[in-house]
Design an enzyme around this catalytic site. Structure first.
Site, PDB file in Angstrom:
ATOM      1  N   LYS A  13      25.136   3.693   6.646  1.00  0.00           N
ATOM      2  CA  LYS A  13      26.142   3.171   5.707  1.00  0.00           C
ATOM      3  C   LYS A  13      25.509   2.252   4.665  1.00  0.00           C
ATOM      4  CE  LYS A  13      28.835   1.318   8.829  1.00  0.00           C
ATOM      5  NZ  LYS A  13      28.251   1.765  10.104  1.00  0.00           N
ATOM      6  N   ARG A  88      37.558  -1.890  10.947  1.00  0.00           N
ATOM      7  CA  ARG A  88      37.002  -1.391  12.203  1.00  0.00           C
ATOM      8  C   ARG A  88      38.085  -0.926  13.169  1.00  0.00           C
ATOM      9  NH1 ARG A  88      31.493  -2.971  12.944  1.00  0.00           N
ATOM     10  NH2 ARG A  88      31.029  -4.659  11.533  1.00  0.00           N
ATOM     11  N   ARG A 127      13.200   1.827  14.920  1.00  0.00           N
ATOM     12  CA  ARG A 127      13.190   0.701  13.974  1.00  0.00           C
ATOM     13  C   ARG A 127      12.502  -0.516  14.565  1.00  0.00           C
ATOM     14  NH1 ARG A 127      18.040  -0.544  10.000  1.00  0.00           N
ATOM     15  NH2 ARG A 127      18.196  -2.408  11.251  1.00  0.00           N
ATOM     16  N   ARG A 162      14.330  -5.088  17.967  1.00  0.00           N
ATOM     17  CA  ARG A 162      15.458  -5.982  18.221  1.00  0.00           C
ATOM     18  C   ARG A 162      16.164  -5.600  19.517  1.00  0.00           C
ATOM     19  NH1 ARG A 162      18.944  -6.148  12.793  1.00  0.00           N
ATOM     20  NH2 ARG A 162      20.444  -5.586  14.408  1.00  0.00           N
ATOM     21  N   ARG A 173      26.558   0.493  22.007  1.00  0.00           N
ATOM     22  CA  ARG A 173      27.200   0.271  20.699  1.00  0.00           C
ATOM     23  C   ARG A 173      27.940   1.525  20.242  1.00  0.00           C
ATOM     24  NH1 ARG A 173      22.351  -1.782  17.114  1.00  0.00           N
ATOM     25  NH2 ARG A 173      23.802  -1.642  15.385  1.00  0.00           N
TER      26      ARG A 173
END
Ligand SMILES: [Zn+2]
Length: 216
Positions: A13, A88, A127, A162, A173
């Site tokens: 996004k 959301r 990542r 992370r 998630r």
């Protein structure tokens, strides 16, 4: 353009929003950003939001909507806006509908970035982020690696994965996203404003969105 971008974490996004804003000068708006800048600016609403954040509580929708309203009334939104990851939930979507009506603004499109789970997993687990809080440069072990010993090319700090980007965390998630946000897809389908885009390259996504707006 005035659009809402929906999509799971890692659907891209942010990248797509950035490319869209470059096209016509519309601004990218995310709840996190507007809360942070309201807090930083020390506005009345920002102070209220800060209270919730400091107590580790969720900022209530009513307050988010007030902050959203003042953000949408700023002059830089005249050229349009891209709501990145907002709303959301269905209650937020209902509140946003009322707000846009009040401000006499009409959405061009609601975009659902439908990216396969494997692509999202691969994108996020590869990542890495620079651990220097002042830098936070993003790396990717496949496409943009740090130095051979895992240091940031810009500042030399250690580059790390992370906690919320491990495979386990991402799976969680995605489950949360599907439970809370997927109902929005049906909501906007019924409203007749939804466009689902299933490409993976951001340029293809951008072309799909601008093409759909032109057709309207
Ligand atoms: Zn760095």
């Amino acid at each position: 353009m005035r659009i809402i971008l929906l999509g799971a974490p890692g659907a891209g996004k942010g990248t797509v929003a950035k490319q869209l804003t470059d096209l016509d000068g519309s601004v990218q708006i995310s709840t996190g950003d507007i809360l942070r800048s309201a807090v930083k600016a020390g506005t009345e609403l920002g102070k209220k939001a800060q209270g919730y954040m400091e107590r580790g509580e969720l900022v209530p929708d009513s307050l988010i909507m007030e902050i959203m309203e003042s953000r949408l009334e700023e002059p830089d939104c005249k050229k349009g806006f891209i709501l990145d990851g907002f709303p959301r939930t269905i209650p937020q979507a209902e509140a946003l509908k009322k707000l846009l009506k009040k401000l006499n603004l009409k959405l061009d499109l609601v975009v659902d970035l439908d990216v396969p789970r494997e692509v999202v997993l691969d994108r996020l687990t590869t990542r890495r982020t620079c651990s220097n809080p002042e830098c936070q440069e993003i790396y990717n072990v496949k496409s943009k690696p740090p130095t051979a010993d895992g240091k940031c090319l810009k500042c030399g700090w250690k580059v790390v994965q992370r906690d919320d980007e491990t495979e386990e965390a991402i799976t969680k998630r995605l489950i949360t996203y599907n439970e809370k946000t997927a109902p929005l897809i049906d909501y906007y389908k019924k409203e007749g404003s939804l466009k689902t885009i299933s490409f993976t390259s951001s340029q293809e996504i951008v072309n799909g969105i601008t093409g759909a707006i032109k057709k309207k």
